[in-house]
Design a protein around this motif. Sequence first.
Motif, PDB file in Angstrom:
ATOM      1  N   GLU A  18      -1.923   6.590 -10.069  1.00 17.25           N
ATOM      2  CA  GLU A  18      -0.833   6.333  -8.897  1.00 17.25           C
ATOM      3  C   GLU A  18      -1.389   5.095  -8.344  1.00 17.25           C
ATOM      4  O   GLU A  18      -2.589   4.962  -7.862  1.00 17.25           O
TER       5      GLU A  18
ATOM      6  N   ARG B 151      -2.217   2.534  -5.459  1.00 16.05           N
ATOM      7  CA  ARG B 151      -2.807   2.514  -4.154  1.00 16.05           C
ATOM      8  C   ARG B 151      -2.570   1.091  -3.431  1.00 16.05           C
ATOM      9  O   ARG B 151      -2.098   1.008  -2.369  1.00 16.05           O
TER      10      ARG B 151
ATOM     11  N   THR C 171       0.935  -1.035   0.183  1.00 13.11           N
ATOM     12  CA  THR C 171       0.212   0.055   0.020  1.00 13.11           C
ATOM     13  C   THR C 171       0.896   1.101  -0.014  1.00 13.11           C
ATOM     14  O   THR C 171       2.259   1.191   0.003  1.00 13.11           O
ATOM     15  N   GLU C 172       0.355   2.376   0.130  1.00 15.85           N
ATOM     16  CA  GLU C 172       1.028   3.531   0.253  1.00 15.85           C
ATOM     17  C   GLU C 172       1.915   3.626   1.347  1.00 15.85           C
ATOM     18  O   GLU C 172       2.911   4.384   1.157  1.00 15.85           O
ATOM     19  N   ASP C 173       1.536   3.099   2.542  1.00 16.51           N
ATOM     20  CA  ASP C 173       2.217   3.273   3.542  1.00 16.51           C
ATOM     21  C   ASP C 173       3.080   2.143   3.982  1.00 16.51           C
ATOM     22  O   ASP C 173       4.004   2.279   4.803  1.00 16.51           O
TER      23      ASP C 173
END
Length: 384
Positions: free
Chosen positions: A219, A221, A60-62
């Motif tokens: 982008e 995600r 994921t993004e994080d």
Amino acid sequence: MNRRRILAAGAAVALAGCVTYPDSDTDGEPPSGEELVRNAVETRRHMHDLEARRTMTVETEDETAERVERVARQPPAKQRIEVVESTDPDVPVGAVTVTNRATTWEYNPKTEVVDKQNHPNKVDTDRTRLVLENLLEEYRLSYEGTATVDGRTAHVVETKPPAEDVGPTIDLVVGDTTFVVPLRATADPEAMDVTRTVWIDDEYRYPIREQNTLTIDGETRHELTVTYEDLSIDTGLPPGTFTYEPPADATVETDGRDPAGVFESRTAAEEILPYELPEPDVPDSYVLDRITVVKRAENVGGTTATMWYNDPNVIARELYVAVREYQRFSPDVLEEIDLDGHTAYRRDGRIQSIFWTCGGLSHEVSSLTDDSPLLEIASSVGCP
């Protein structure tokens, strides 16, 4: 252990079968995406068992999480999953899930708790085959050449869902595991793009790897990649693969009704039943798999015996005949039909059924498949 939790990401993948197909058509052209997925559906229909090492990576993004599992399956109902490596906080190393026809055990080594779920009369669909059929029927498929996965040649098929399928959630399946991605809370659905790429093994014509990617305004995600290694198909599994003995120091929490017995023959089942069982005339391809006997609570009363028949050559092609001391169906919501001079009731839908009562007992014949001759089977049971 809740197998729906893993960083809110999702995907769908199947495993490998045992039917071989040519790697191109008669003109020397590569196979189409539709042909490859159609082959995979057919392979799945006739698979008996498989073993593999499965690696699942979620990005994921994080953060990124990965877990490695040993997987054994006998579709549609039996599976064993043991987590051997994990950076997913919700699914620790040592977690075990074992499912057979009557019971699911889920062990969480962090809490030292075993969740035991009894489901002696659960109807088992082949969810993996349904996912493949959905790809074939609803998705846009394109062939992207070949690649090597775990030393094996695989065909790469990129799939795109219809635009209307990108909604508030995506509920996808990896083997027999479901993941849910909440989408609407993070972005405008019209800005989303979901791509599922499937690597289909050349020899077995069955998915061996999959990658699902969610992008928003270009982008990335969410991305989930699933790969199967050391795959073994239809070589047989060790005895006891789908039984489980909880650790001595674990707490066992039980849910669901524990059956009074699971039997291989009518004679054995009738030893604990207050009534005799019929002998239904089922199609020749079906064999009696088991008979489950379930008793309701003493303050309610009533015993149910369910005779399960399946086709050993086709996964999830099964039907059942149930006899109860109480009426489970509601005539008001069913279609009334004639059964050899007796009033019976039909239910259509995911499960197709015929219900009727006779001599103080309630009868049911049900199936998940459209080709089961339910009326003929019900007629063979009749009104004993």
